[in-house]
Design a protein around this motif. Structure first.
Motif, PDB file in Angstrom:
ATOM      1  N   CYS A 162      22.684 -41.924 -91.916  1.00 12.65           N
ATOM      2  CA  CYS A 162      22.209 -41.638 -90.934  1.00 12.65           C
ATOM      3  C   CYS A 162      20.476 -41.919 -90.381  1.00 12.65           C
ATOM      4  N   ALA A 163      20.071 -41.504 -91.368  1.00 14.93           N
ATOM      5  CA  ALA A 163      18.310 -42.077 -91.127  1.00 14.93           C
ATOM      6  C   ALA A 163      17.727 -42.833 -92.894  1.00 14.93           C
ATOM      7  N   LEU A 164      17.417 -43.412 -92.773  1.00 13.56           N
ATOM      8  CA  LEU A 164      16.103 -44.131 -93.644  1.00 13.56           C
ATOM      9  C   LEU A 164      14.930 -43.737 -93.911  1.00 13.56           C
ATOM     10  N   VAL A 165      14.315 -42.538 -95.283  1.00 15.25           N
ATOM     11  CA  VAL A 165      13.061 -42.629 -95.018  1.00 15.25           C
ATOM     12  C   VAL A 165      12.891 -42.888 -96.434  1.00 15.25           C
ATOM     13  N   ALA A 166      11.395 -44.931 -96.219  1.00 14.02           N
ATOM     14  CA  ALA A 166      11.534 -45.452 -96.929  1.00 14.02           C
ATOM     15  C   ALA A 166       9.297 -45.554 -97.166  1.00 14.02           C
ATOM     16  N   ASP A 167       9.177 -44.909 -98.465  1.00 15.09           N
ATOM     17  CA  ASP A 167       7.638 -45.061 -98.391  1.00 15.09           C
ATOM     18  C   ASP A 167       6.892 -47.164 -98.239  1.00 15.09           C
ATOM     19  N   VAL A 168       6.357 -46.858 -98.018  1.00 11.33           N
ATOM     20  CA  VAL A 168       5.772 -48.126 -97.658  1.00 11.33           C
ATOM     21  C   VAL A 168       4.428 -48.722 -98.145  1.00 11.33           C
ATOM     22  N   SER A 169       3.994 -47.654 -99.262  1.00  8.69           N
ATOM     23  CA  SER A 169       2.932 -47.874 -99.519  1.00  8.69           C
ATOM     24  C   SER A 169       2.406 -48.991-100.041  1.00  8.69           C
ATOM     25  N   GLY A 170       1.197 -49.755-100.826  1.00 14.15           N
ATOM     26  CA  GLY A 170       1.403 -50.664-101.766  1.00 14.15           C
ATOM     27  C   GLY A 170       0.034 -51.543-100.784  1.00 14.15           C
ATOM     28  N   PRO A 171      -0.020 -52.433-101.231  1.00  4.30           N
ATOM     29  CA  PRO A 171      -0.636 -53.597-100.096  1.00  4.30           C
ATOM     30  C   PRO A 171      -0.694 -54.286 -98.904  1.00  4.30           C
TER      31      PRO A 171
ATOM     32  N   GLN B  85       3.856 -43.414 -95.166  1.00  5.42           N
ATOM     33  CA  GLN B  85       2.173 -43.944 -96.050  1.00  5.42           C
ATOM     34  C   GLN B  85       1.146 -42.295 -95.884  1.00  5.42           C
ATOM     35  N   PRO B  86       1.460 -42.084 -97.595  1.00  2.13           N
ATOM     36  CA  PRO B  86      -0.084 -41.479 -97.226  1.00  2.13           C
ATOM     37  C   PRO B  86      -1.544 -41.682 -96.895  1.00  2.13           C
ATOM     38  N   ARG B  87      -1.596 -42.678 -96.918  1.00  6.47           N
ATOM     39  CA  ARG B  87      -3.004 -43.315 -96.828  1.00  6.47           C
ATOM     40  C   ARG B  87      -2.521 -44.913 -96.137  1.00  6.47           C
ATOM     41  N   PRO B  88      -2.649 -44.390 -94.890  1.00  2.00           N
ATOM     42  CA  PRO B  88      -2.840 -45.765 -94.089  1.00  2.00           C
ATOM     43  C   PRO B  88      -3.507 -47.204 -94.383  1.00  2.00           C
ATOM     44  N   ALA B  89      -3.903 -48.023 -94.274  1.00  2.00           N
ATOM     45  CA  ALA B  89      -3.723 -49.380 -93.809  1.00  2.00           C
ATOM     46  C   ALA B  89      -3.712 -49.651 -92.598  1.00  2.00           C
ATOM     47  N   TYR B  90      -4.967 -50.431 -91.981  1.00  2.00           N
ATOM     48  CA  TYR B  90      -4.382 -51.409 -91.048  1.00  2.00           C
ATOM     49  C   TYR B  90      -4.950 -52.447 -90.904  1.00  2.00           C
ATOM     50  N   THR B  91      -3.843 -53.430 -90.401  1.00  2.00           N
ATOM     51  CA  THR B  91      -4.687 -54.501 -89.611  1.00  2.00           C
ATOM     52  C   THR B  91      -4.784 -55.045 -88.630  1.00  2.00           C
TER      53      THR B  91
ATOM     54  N   THR C 143       2.258 -39.429 -92.504  1.00  2.00           N
ATOM     55  CA  THR C 143       1.603 -39.379 -93.376  1.00  2.00           C
ATOM     56  C   THR C 143       2.062 -38.184 -94.554  1.00  2.00           C
ATOM     57  N   THR C 144       2.166 -37.745 -93.803  1.00  2.00           N
ATOM     58  CA  THR C 144       2.727 -36.367 -95.588  1.00  2.00           C
ATOM     59  C   THR C 144       4.315 -36.131 -95.256  1.00  2.00           C
ATOM     60  N   LEU C 145       4.545 -34.785 -96.657  1.00  2.00           N
ATOM     61  CA  LEU C 145       5.474 -34.775 -96.686  1.00  2.00           C
ATOM     62  C   LEU C 145       6.140 -33.747 -96.172  1.00  2.00           C
ATOM     63  N   SER C 146       5.418 -33.041 -94.937  1.00  2.00           N
ATOM     64  CA  SER C 146       5.888 -32.150 -93.827  1.00  2.00           C
ATOM     65  C   SER C 146       6.136 -32.694 -93.073  1.00  2.00           C
ATOM     66  N   ASP C 147       5.676 -34.160 -92.787  1.00  2.00           N
ATOM     67  CA  ASP C 147       6.112 -35.006 -91.893  1.00  2.00           C
ATOM     68  C   ASP C 147       7.327 -35.215 -91.300  1.00  2.00           C
ATOM     69  N   VAL C 148       7.660 -35.512 -93.478  1.00  2.00           N
ATOM     70  CA  VAL C 148       9.045 -36.017 -93.533  1.00  2.00           C
ATOM     71  C   VAL C 148      10.286 -35.245 -92.861  1.00  2.00           C
ATOM     72  N   THR C 149       9.794 -33.745 -93.655  1.00  2.00           N
ATOM     73  CA  THR C 149      11.382 -32.685 -93.209  1.00  2.00           C
ATOM     74  C   THR C 149      10.934 -32.306 -92.131  1.00  2.00           C
ATOM     75  N   ALA C 150       9.437 -32.995 -91.223  1.00  2.00           N
ATOM     76  CA  ALA C 150       9.807 -32.203 -89.746  1.00  2.00           C
ATOM     77  C   ALA C 150      10.859 -33.186 -89.172  1.00  2.00           C
ATOM     78  N   GLY C 151      10.272 -35.234 -89.171  1.00  2.00           N
ATOM     79  CA  GLY C 151      10.797 -36.108 -88.487  1.00  2.00           C
ATOM     80  C   GLY C 151      12.658 -35.896 -88.950  1.00  2.00           C
ATOM     81  N   LEU C 152      13.070 -35.042 -90.363  1.00  2.00           N
ATOM     82  CA  LEU C 152      14.303 -35.525 -90.681  1.00  2.00           C
ATOM     83  C   LEU C 152      14.932 -34.242 -89.743  1.00  2.00           C
ATOM     84  N   GLU C 153      14.133 -33.084 -88.822  1.00  2.00           N
ATOM     85  CA  GLU C 153      14.870 -31.614 -88.467  1.00  2.00           C
ATOM     86  C   GLU C 153      14.984 -31.836 -87.044  1.00  2.00           C
TER      87      GLU C 153
END
Length: 307
Positions: free
Chosen positions: A234-243, A267-273, A296-306
């Protein structure tokens, strides 16, 4: 009929190659049957209050009614916007032809190549992969540089012809039957697989599954399992970190957007274009607007799923 040409937009070479494919496809299927995103959304001259969002809306509107897609993917760093579009189309049962002129293949043991792209999920969702991986025959050009250019041109021409032919002979789209959706699918990063996302998801009280294809003995088989598990979540949590967003994460985000699943991009270290006339994007705009929450934090992930 609507055929979508998905390609990297950020260099003149890539846009020219996309136009080359579109022109060849139009000669076979008709110009009105071909959609070339940067060209047909008039991206450079488009004016909108939130330009990136408007581009996302225009492109996903087209993605929702396709006959087929041809996607151009080259090299070890694959364009995340193209991968997102591939996932969106594949989730709707649209046949996707992947076209590459890359001569590299990949495996984990350093022996026999096991898959054709850095992430085996690409092969798992593609209907056809067309590789134009060798230069064309030598020519009698005036100098060695012109001869080398000729060999590249003939390599590209052959790949484009084979790719368009494969697309036009692909079966009609068949929308998959919806699956019962429960639990959370975690798409871990191939760069930092122990990111804590699985624990964060489970702390929300939801059952969770994590991607396995980068650790399984059969990566291609595990890629199919990952795809099916993600479809049944019902939900996807994806680590989008990287170049760029990793290709598998981008594919699964596109698929989740097509299926109307909740998407949390971590994405714990956001990079903007930045681009002229467009709001800053913290990832490729297709990833940004397909995501319901940017954590940007694991707490954000947990709160978002709750929530």
């Amino acid at each position: 009929m609507v055929y979508y040409v998905a390609h990297r937009l950020f260099s003149a070479h890539d846009r020219a190659l996309g136009a080359r494919v579109a022109e060849h496809l139009a000669a076979e299927a008709g110009a009105d049957a071909v959609f070339l995103p940067f060209c047909d959304t008039d991206e450079e001259d488009l004016v909108a209050d939130v330009k990136g969002l408007r581009l996302y809306q225009l492109d996903t509107r087209r993605l929702g009614g396709l006959t087929g897609m041809i996607a151009l993917l080259h090299g070890p760093s694959l364009d995340d916007g193209v991968c997102m579009e591939v996932g969106y189309a594949a989730a709707l049962g649209v046949p996707v032809t992947i076209l590459t002129t890359d001569f590299q293949t990949y495996d984990r043991a350093g022996r026999v190549p096991a898959w054709q792209f850095p992430d085996p999920l690409i092969e798992a969702v593609a209907h056809t992969v067309v590789r134009g991986s060798t230069l064309g025959p030598r020519t009698a050009a005036a100098n060695r540089f012109a001869a080398f250019a000729d060999r590249n041109e003939s390599q590209i021409d052959a790949a484009v012809c084979h790719g368009v032919d494969a697309l036009l002979h692909a079966p009609a789209p068949v929308r998959p039957a919806p699956k019962e959706q429960r639990g959370v699918y975690i798409e871990a990063s191939p760069y930092t697989p122990d990111s804590g996302l699985l624990a964060a998801a489970r702390s929300s009280g939801r059952p969770a599954h994590v991607s396995r294809r980068f650790t399984a003995g059969d990566p291609l088989g595990a890629a199919v399992e990952d795809w099916n598990l993600a479809a049944a979540s019902c939900a996807l949590v994806a680590d989008v970190s990287g170049p760029e967003t990793p290709p598998g994460a981008a594919i699964l985000i596109g698929a989740a957007a097509a299926r109307r699943q909740r998407v949390i991009a971590y994405q714990p270290r956001p990079a903007y274009t930045h681009a002229p006339g467009r709001e800053p994007n913290w990832r490729n705009l297709m990833i940004q607007y397909a995501s319901d929450l940017h954590a940007t934090t694991l707490s954000d992930v947990t709160a978002g799923l709750e929530s």
